[in-house]
Design a protein around this motif. Structure first.
Motif, PDB file in Angstrom:
ATOM      1  N   TRP A 600       0.758  -1.234   0.133  1.00 29.47           N
ATOM      2  CA  TRP A 600      -0.099  -0.005   0.041  1.00 29.47           C
ATOM      3  C   TRP A 600       0.945   1.195   0.006  1.00 29.47           C
ATOM      4  CZ3 TRP A 600      -5.417   0.204   1.689  1.00 29.47           C
ATOM      5  CH2 TRP A 600      -6.341  -1.148   1.554  1.00 29.47           C
ATOM      6  N   MET A 601       0.756   2.337  -0.909  1.00 27.48           N
ATOM      7  CA  MET A 601       1.262   3.455  -1.036  1.00 27.48           C
ATOM      8  C   MET A 601       0.394   4.587  -0.738  1.00 27.48           C
ATOM      9  SD  MET A 601       3.998   3.050  -4.192  1.00 27.48           S
ATOM     10  CE  MET A 601       2.668   2.721  -5.203  1.00 27.48           C
ATOM     11  N   PHE A 602       0.908   5.295   0.408  1.00 30.06           N
ATOM     12  CA  PHE A 602      -0.128   6.313   0.995  1.00 30.06           C
ATOM     13  C   PHE A 602       0.781   7.595   0.891  1.00 30.06           C
ATOM     14  CE2 PHE A 602      -1.763   8.936   4.466  1.00 30.06           C
ATOM     15  CZ  PHE A 602      -3.187   9.165   3.876  1.00 30.06           C
ATOM     16  N   ASN A 603       0.354   8.555   0.009  1.00 29.77           N
ATOM     17  CA  ASN A 603       0.920   9.570  -0.147  1.00 29.77           C
ATOM     18  C   ASN A 603       0.320  10.893  -0.733  1.00 29.77           C
ATOM     19  OD1 ASN A 603       1.563   9.293  -3.069  1.00 29.77           O
ATOM     20  ND2 ASN A 603       2.615   7.442  -2.309  1.00 29.77           N
ATOM     21  N   GLU A 604       0.723  11.923  -0.857  1.00 26.01           N
ATOM     22  CA  GLU A 604       0.107  13.206  -1.506  1.00 26.01           C
ATOM     23  C   GLU A 604       0.134  13.235  -3.073  1.00 26.01           C
ATOM     24  OE1 GLU A 604      -0.068  17.082   0.946  1.00 26.01           O
ATOM     25  OE2 GLU A 604       1.505  16.084   1.812  1.00 26.01           O
ATOM     26  N   VAL A 605       0.878  12.274  -3.652  1.00 27.05           N
ATOM     27  CA  VAL A 605       0.998  12.300  -5.026  1.00 27.05           C
ATOM     28  C   VAL A 605      -0.279  11.626  -5.750  1.00 27.05           C
ATOM     29  CG1 VAL A 605       2.480  11.705  -6.991  1.00 27.05           C
ATOM     30  CG2 VAL A 605       3.290  12.238  -4.703  1.00 27.05           C
ATOM     31  N   LYS A 612       3.330   7.756 -13.362  1.00 25.59           N
ATOM     32  CA  LYS A 612       4.343   8.226 -14.453  1.00 25.59           C
ATOM     33  C   LYS A 612       5.671   8.192 -13.746  1.00 25.59           C
ATOM     34  CE  LYS A 612       5.115  12.396 -17.199  1.00 25.59           C
ATOM     35  NZ  LYS A 612       6.358  12.522 -16.856  1.00 25.59           N
ATOM     36  N   LYS A 613       5.811   8.731 -12.804  1.00 21.43           N
ATOM     37  CA  LYS A 613       7.089   8.564 -11.960  1.00 21.43           C
ATOM     38  C   LYS A 613       7.775   7.507 -11.755  1.00 21.43           C
ATOM     39  CE  LYS A 613       6.598  12.769  -9.052  1.00 21.43           C
ATOM     40  NZ  LYS A 613       6.614  13.190  -7.717  1.00 21.43           N
ATOM     41  N   LEU A 614       6.928   6.119 -11.610  1.00 21.17           N
ATOM     42  CA  LEU A 614       7.351   5.134 -11.541  1.00 21.17           C
ATOM     43  C   LEU A 614       7.898   4.485 -12.802  1.00 21.17           C
ATOM     44  CD1 LEU A 614       4.740   3.267  -8.975  1.00 21.17           C
ATOM     45  CD2 LEU A 614       7.136   3.951  -8.571  1.00 21.17           C
ATOM     46  N   THR A 615       7.165   4.703 -13.926  1.00 26.21           N
ATOM     47  CA  THR A 615       7.585   4.573 -15.179  1.00 26.21           C
ATOM     48  C   THR A 615       8.771   4.943 -15.784  1.00 26.21           C
ATOM     49  OG1 THR A 615       5.129   3.912 -15.915  1.00 26.21           O
ATOM     50  CG2 THR A 615       6.794   4.356 -17.719  1.00 26.21           C
ATOM     51  N   ASP A 616       8.782   6.310 -15.358  1.00 28.60           N
ATOM     52  CA  ASP A 616      10.040   7.217 -15.741  1.00 28.60           C
ATOM     53  C   ASP A 616      11.309   6.459 -14.887  1.00 28.60           C
ATOM     54  OD1 ASP A 616       8.704   8.660 -17.353  1.00 28.60           O
ATOM     55  OD2 ASP A 616       8.430  10.424 -15.915  1.00 28.60           O
ATOM     56  N   GLY A 618      11.838   3.636 -14.496  1.00 29.94           N
ATOM     57  CA  GLY A 618      12.259   2.317 -14.938  1.00 29.94           C
ATOM     58  C   GLY A 618      11.289   1.189 -14.355  1.00 29.94           C
ATOM     59  N   LEU A 619      10.404   1.352 -13.914  1.00 32.68           N
ATOM     60  CA  LEU A 619       9.592   0.136 -13.263  1.00 32.68           C
ATOM     61  C   LEU A 619       8.493  -0.012 -14.176  1.00 32.68           C
ATOM     62  CD1 LEU A 619       8.888  -1.612 -10.860  1.00 32.68           C
ATOM     63  CD2 LEU A 619       7.634   0.177  -9.941  1.00 32.68           C
ATOM     64  N   ASP A 620       8.365  -1.394 -14.491  1.00 28.67           N
ATOM     65  CA  ASP A 620       6.970  -1.851 -15.458  1.00 28.67           C
ATOM     66  C   ASP A 620       6.120  -2.670 -14.330  1.00 28.67           C
ATOM     67  OD1 ASP A 620       5.475  -2.640 -17.304  1.00 28.67           O
ATOM     68  OD2 ASP A 620       6.926  -3.788 -18.362  1.00 28.67           O
ATOM     69  N   ILE A 621       4.923  -1.903 -13.827  1.00 28.09           N
ATOM     70  CA  ILE A 621       4.363  -2.367 -13.030  1.00 28.09           C
ATOM     71  C   ILE A 621       3.713  -3.992 -13.481  1.00 28.09           C
ATOM     72  CG2 ILE A 621       2.064  -1.988 -11.737  1.00 28.09           C
ATOM     73  CD1 ILE A 621       2.610   1.087 -12.121  1.00 28.09           C
ATOM     74  N   SER A 622       3.431  -3.969 -14.823  1.00 25.29           N
ATOM     75  CA  SER A 622       2.842  -5.137 -15.292  1.00 25.29           C
ATOM     76  C   SER A 622       3.797  -6.599 -14.987  1.00 25.29           C
ATOM     77  CB  SER A 622       2.491  -4.954 -16.571  1.00 25.29           C
ATOM     78  OG  SER A 622       3.670  -4.981 -17.606  1.00 25.29           O
ATOM     79  N   ARG A 623       5.170  -6.142 -14.767  1.00 20.68           N
ATOM     80  CA  ARG A 623       5.965  -7.306 -14.691  1.00 20.68           C
ATOM     81  C   ARG A 623       6.253  -7.514 -13.087  1.00 20.68           C
ATOM     82  NH1 ARG A 623      10.690  -6.509 -18.944  1.00 20.68           N
ATOM     83  NH2 ARG A 623       9.431  -6.493 -21.143  1.00 20.68           N
ATOM     84  N   LEU A 624       5.516  -6.855 -12.374  1.00 24.57           N
ATOM     85  CA  LEU A 624       5.780  -7.252 -10.927  1.00 24.57           C
ATOM     86  C   LEU A 624       5.044  -8.825 -10.633  1.00 24.57           C
ATOM     87  CD1 LEU A 624       4.738  -4.043  -9.223  1.00 24.57           C
ATOM     88  CD2 LEU A 624       7.040  -5.097  -9.397  1.00 24.57           C
ATOM     89  N   VAL A 625       5.919  -9.555  -9.914  1.00 27.69           N
ATOM     90  CA  VAL A 625       5.547 -11.128  -9.869  1.00 27.69           C
ATOM     91  C   VAL A 625       4.899 -11.178  -8.582  1.00 27.69           C
ATOM     92  CG1 VAL A 625       6.309 -13.280  -9.749  1.00 27.69           C
ATOM     93  CG2 VAL A 625       7.319 -11.726 -11.153  1.00 27.69           C
ATOM     94  N   ASN A 626       5.403 -10.776  -7.473  1.00 22.66           N
ATOM     95  CA  ASN A 626       4.904 -11.029  -6.187  1.00 22.66           C
ATOM     96  C   ASN A 626       4.076 -10.382  -5.444  1.00 22.66           C
ATOM     97  OD1 ASN A 626       6.210 -13.861  -6.371  1.00 22.66           O
ATOM     98  ND2 ASN A 626       8.408 -12.680  -5.528  1.00 22.66           N
ATOM     99  N   ILE A 627       3.947  -8.875  -5.744  1.00 22.41           N
ATOM    100  CA  ILE A 627       3.445  -7.928  -4.958  1.00 22.41           C
ATOM    101  C   ILE A 627       2.294  -7.135  -5.772  1.00 22.41           C
ATOM    102  CG2 ILE A 627       5.228  -7.507  -3.422  1.00 22.41           C
ATOM    103  CD1 ILE A 627       5.904  -5.136  -4.904  1.00 22.41           C
ATOM    104  N   ILE A 628       1.189  -6.826  -5.291  1.00 20.72           N
ATOM    105  CA  ILE A 628       0.370  -6.328  -5.773  1.00 20.72           C
ATOM    106  C   ILE A 628       0.200  -4.691  -5.241  1.00 20.72           C
ATOM    107  CG2 ILE A 628      -2.301  -5.877  -6.180  1.00 20.72           C
ATOM    108  CD1 ILE A 628      -2.561  -9.004  -5.841  1.00 20.72           C
ATOM    109  N   LEU A 629       0.203  -3.538  -6.067  1.00 20.39           N
ATOM    110  CA  LEU A 629       0.394  -2.225  -5.545  1.00 20.39           C
ATOM    111  C   LEU A 629      -1.030  -1.900  -5.369  1.00 20.39           C
ATOM    112  CD1 LEU A 629       2.935  -0.436  -7.984  1.00 20.39           C
ATOM    113  CD2 LEU A 629       3.431  -1.639  -5.748  1.00 20.39           C
TER     114      LEU A 629
END
Length: 844
Positions: A600-605, A612-616, A618-629
């Motif tokens: 769980w990510m709790f912030n003001e963004v 967009k920040k995660l993608t910039d 270098g993180l590809d959310i679709s390739r996460l294996v073990n965790i769910i955002l």
């Protein structure tokens, strides 16, 4: 002439005879000195002895004594000399024959008369010589006076005119230049040509500004000219020689009060002028000296002087980590009696010294020298003796990560461009892991990098999964307790690592630096590894001189109680706040957590900007294996926003120093503390046994005690890791005991200090913080022993080697702190399964 016969022959009375006067009329031309002695005695009236000069009387008496002593009188009476007669007469009695007495008197009178005649002759000869000398002297002086007066007057007039011409020459030159400039301006009105006087003024200005000794040289020339002009002028108006006039002119210049003794209009006018010029010159000299002294003190105050040191630690830059870094370096140098640390930053020297003086720690004999300058300028680097430093630490600036790393890159370029070369290595603090490749490419083998932000992010994840690990990292990274050391021991050549493991009673071997592999460090090697010649042993010890090998003890490890496999279970983790390296932390968690875990990510963004920040990054959310955002937007210091989260269901909560306030350590820590207290209070109120706690309050327990108990009960249900930037904030968390914390700035400072002291330690830290390889872990005692079993620490160490783990310390069940590198490793003690051991093991 009457002779006194009663006077003895030895009387001192001088006899004088009158003679003509040899006085020469005094001429008016005798106002100058003569090479001959001047005679002022008149030879008239010599009838009185008082009228004869004393010098002449001494001369006559002396001649008389010489004649008597030399026996010059050779007259004989009756075939006898005068002396014989005198002696014979003295031997005769006074009452003898009258004829003999009469003859004696006649002879005495005759001798005296002869002596008077001789003296008169000599006196006449002296008078003649004196007369001849006086007449010749008067004639020579009278003849030479006109020529001498003419030449002296001409020379003095020439000197006076020359001094006036030299004095008026600058004025004439300036007027001539103005005239030429006006003529040129009238002849050519189309061009805007500068005048000659402006050009000359410009040249003088350039000369005075470019040459460092131009002003003192100009003042010296002006002083010499003033002395010369004053000396020539005084020579023209006085009767003194040129050398005396020059010396007198210098006295007027040096002391203006000396002109008060001058007599005459001309000498007084010249002396006043020279004294006035001397006052101006000494006023200018005083101004130059005052400016030079002020400039020197200003240079010292602003830190512009050169540092003359060797084997010192040089710190370039200024940040919140500087205080912890200086503290660790002071502790490291304590065993050497203190050291020298030089800090250079683009700040005022007085401000830096004031801020360092406010730091609450003991320097332990270490001297801290501050200098103001830019690490991008080679002259400033040379000023702090960068080529002679044993280590150069480049601190990251607070603010934008890319700008900070770009400046660090330029600083490394400047350091590699030092002509003298660098004796030590460069330790660079970076903010972004992506920029590490560029810095190492530029610096080469001289550079060791510490990526602070990524290290802290990974450390927080490790501490969240293993509570208490943050305190262990503080003990190992700092120089205050135990730390890593690497040393060569020739006696271990050919021995297995298992034997080396129990050879140090005051240290724990952790790895080997293999010489055949180019100095590569292998953490936690196999027991069968044989040490070769040149290999070094990596240990955890209190100090580099506090440990040494000893004979092997008789220890038997035994067998593990059971092969326990800890299965991975799904977890729910909460991130409060936003960091720049959020994508890296997500990738680390995805590798460690079990499949199906939630983050769980709790912030003001907002959610779109967050993706967009995660993608910039270098993180590809679709390739996460073990965790769910799971994204939640809100403010972590507002209670109603936090109450919307299932805080009682999270196993680990990480309170991050938010990116928006990380530039201010105090503001970031205040925000983290507020979030921590709100979360703990919400968790305490949601506990299923809250009613039982409330009943205790009604039975008389204090509200403050119940609040703490509720907080501690909540901390037992979930782990909260708070990122703290200011070391002073940790005292509040330590007293409350409701949360664990990670001192990010202090841990980074400790890592920088360790790498600055020994660059080889950086390879060890990189592996311990990396995604692969070995890491530091906390394991329960039930994995190595049974309840109540009595074992020594060496026996536990050998049992852990069956799982290829190295036990470096332990924490008892009822203790608050862990003990790293415990003493008395052969002493047996009874263990509990609730105790925990600190190990170094593979991440898999």
């Amino acid at each position: 002439m009457t002779l006194n016969t009663e006077s003895p022959s030895t009387s001192n009375r001088d006899w004088f005879f009158p003679s003509q006067s040899f006085n020469v009329p005094r001429s008016p031309a005798r106002r100058f000195s003569s090479p001959y002695p001047r005679t002022t005695t008149s030879f008239q009236n010599f009838t009185s002895p008082l009228a004869v000069p004393r010098t002449l009387r001494r001369r006559i008496s002396h001649r008389h004594r010489i004649q008597n002593s030399a026996g010059a009188t050779t007259d004989e009476i009756g075939g006898k000399s005068n002396d014989a007669v005198l002696i014979q007469s003295e031997e005769c009695p006074s009452s003898g024959n009258k004829t003999t007495t009469s003859a004696h008197k006649k002879y005495t009178d005759f001798v005296r008369w002869r002596m008077a005649c001789v003296i008169a002759d000599e006196f006449s000869t002296l008078n003649a010589r004196l007369r001849h000398c006086n007449i010749s002297d008067s004639i020579d002086i009278i003849d030479s006076t006109p020529e001498h007066n003419i030449s002296s007057a001409s020379l003095k007039n020439t000197a006076l005119i020359l001094s006036l011409m030299m004095l008026s020459l600058p004025l004439v030159f300036i007027k001539y230049m103005e005239y030429v400039s006006n003529v040129r301006r009238l002849l050519d009105n189309t061009t805007e040509e500068l005048s000659l006087n402006k050009r000359l003024a410009y040249r003088v200005d350039v000369f005075l500004s470019f040459h460092p000794y131009a002003k003192p040289l100009t003042l010296l020339i002006a002083t010499l000219l003033l002395i010369s002009l004053g000396g020539l002028a005084l020579f023209g108006v006085t009767d003194d020689s040129i050398a005396d006039c020059l010396w007198l002119s210098w006295t007027y210049v040096a002391n203006s009060g000396n002109h008060a003794n001058s007599e005459g209009i001309g000498p007084r006018l010249v002396s006043v002028s020279v004294s006035f010029g001397g006052m101006l010159i000494f006023a200018m000299m005083l101004g130059l000296v005052s400016d030079a002294i002020s400039e020197k003190f200003d240079s010292l105050r602003k830190g512009r002087s050169e540092v003359v040191e060797q084997n010192h630690t040089l710190i370039l830059g200024w940040s919140d980590k500087l205080g912890s870094l200086l503290n660790q370096l002071a502790i490291a140098n304590e065993s050497l009696g203190g050291g020298t640390v030089v800090v250079m930053a683009e700040r005022d020297k007085e401000e830096m010294e004031l801020d360092i003086a406010k730091m609450e720690f003991d320097f332990r004999g270490t001297s801290v020298i501050c200098r103001s300058g830019s690490p991008l300028i080679l002259a400033d680097l040379k000023k702090v003796s960068v080529s002679k430093a044993r280590a150069v630490v480049v601190l990251a600036e607070d603010g934008n990560a890319d700008q900070s790393d770009a400046r660090a890159l330029r600083t490394v370029l400047s350091l590699t461009g030092v002509k003298e070369g660098l004796r030590g290595h460069i330790v660079v603090e970076l903010s972004d892991l992506d920029n590490e490749v560029l810095v190492k490419l530029v610096g080469g083998d001289l550079v060791e990098t510490v990526v602070a932000h990524d290290v802290i992010g990974r450390l927080m994840i490790q501490c969240a999964r293993q509570p208490g690990l943050a305190q262990i990292w503080e003990d190992i990274l700092g120089f205050e307790n135990c730390e890593f050391y690497i040393k060569k021991w020739p006696q271990f050549h050919g021995m297995q690592f298992e034997e080396v493991l129990i050879s140090f009673p005051d240290a724990i071997p952790c790895g080997i630096k293999v010489a055949s592999s180019g100095g590569k460090i292998i953490l936690n090697p196999d027991d069968s590894y044989l040490l070769q010649e040149g290999d070094e042993v990596l240990v955890i010890a209190e100090d580099d001189d506090s440990y040494a090998p000893a004979p092997l003890p008789m220890v038997q490890g035994g067998n593990l109680p059971k092969n326990i496999i800890i299965p991975k279970t799904t977890e729910r983790i909460l991130f409060c706040g936003w960091r720049r390296d959020m994508e890296d932390m997500i990738l680390v968690l995805d590798a460690f957590l079990a499949h199906g875990s939630e983050l769980w990510m709790f912030n003001e963004v907002c959610e779109k900007e967050r993706e967009k920040k995660l993608t910039d990054g270098g993180l590809d959310i679709s390739r996460l294996v073990n965790i769910i955002l799971v994204n939640r937007e809100g403010n972590a210091v507002i209670r109603r926003h936090l109450e919307s989260l299932p805080l009682e269901s999270f196993g680990s909560i990480l309170i991050l120093a938010d990116e928006s306030v990380e530039d201010s350590a105090i503001q970031a820590d205040s925000r983290s503390l507020a979030t921590l207290l709100l979360i703990r209070d919400i968790q305490a109120k949601r506990l299923p046994y809250r009613e039982a706690m409330a009943s205790k309050i009604h039975r008389g327990s204090s509200s403050q005690g119940s609040w703490r108990e509720e907080m501690q009960q909540a901390s037992d249900k979930s782990v909260i890791i708070s990122e703290i930037l200011d070391p002073r904030t940790k005292n509040l968390l330590s007293m409350s005991k409701i949360s664990d914390y990670v001192l990010s700035n202090e841990l980074v400072s400790m890592a920088l200090a360790m790498v600055a002291e020994d660059r080889q330690i950086n390879d060890v830290l990189e592996e311990l913080f990396a995604e692969e390889g070995n890491e530091m872990q906390i394991r329960g005692a039930d994995l190595y022993l049974c309840e109540g079993e009595e074992l020594s620490f060496y026996e536990v160490l050998l049992r852990a080697r069956q799982r290829r783990e190295i036990v470096i310390g332990y924490r008892l069940a009822n203790a608050e702190k862990a003990i790293i590198n415990p003493p008395a490793k052969t002493e047996r003690r009874r263990w509990s399964v609730k105790d925990v051991f600190v190990i170094i093991a593979d991440k898999e």
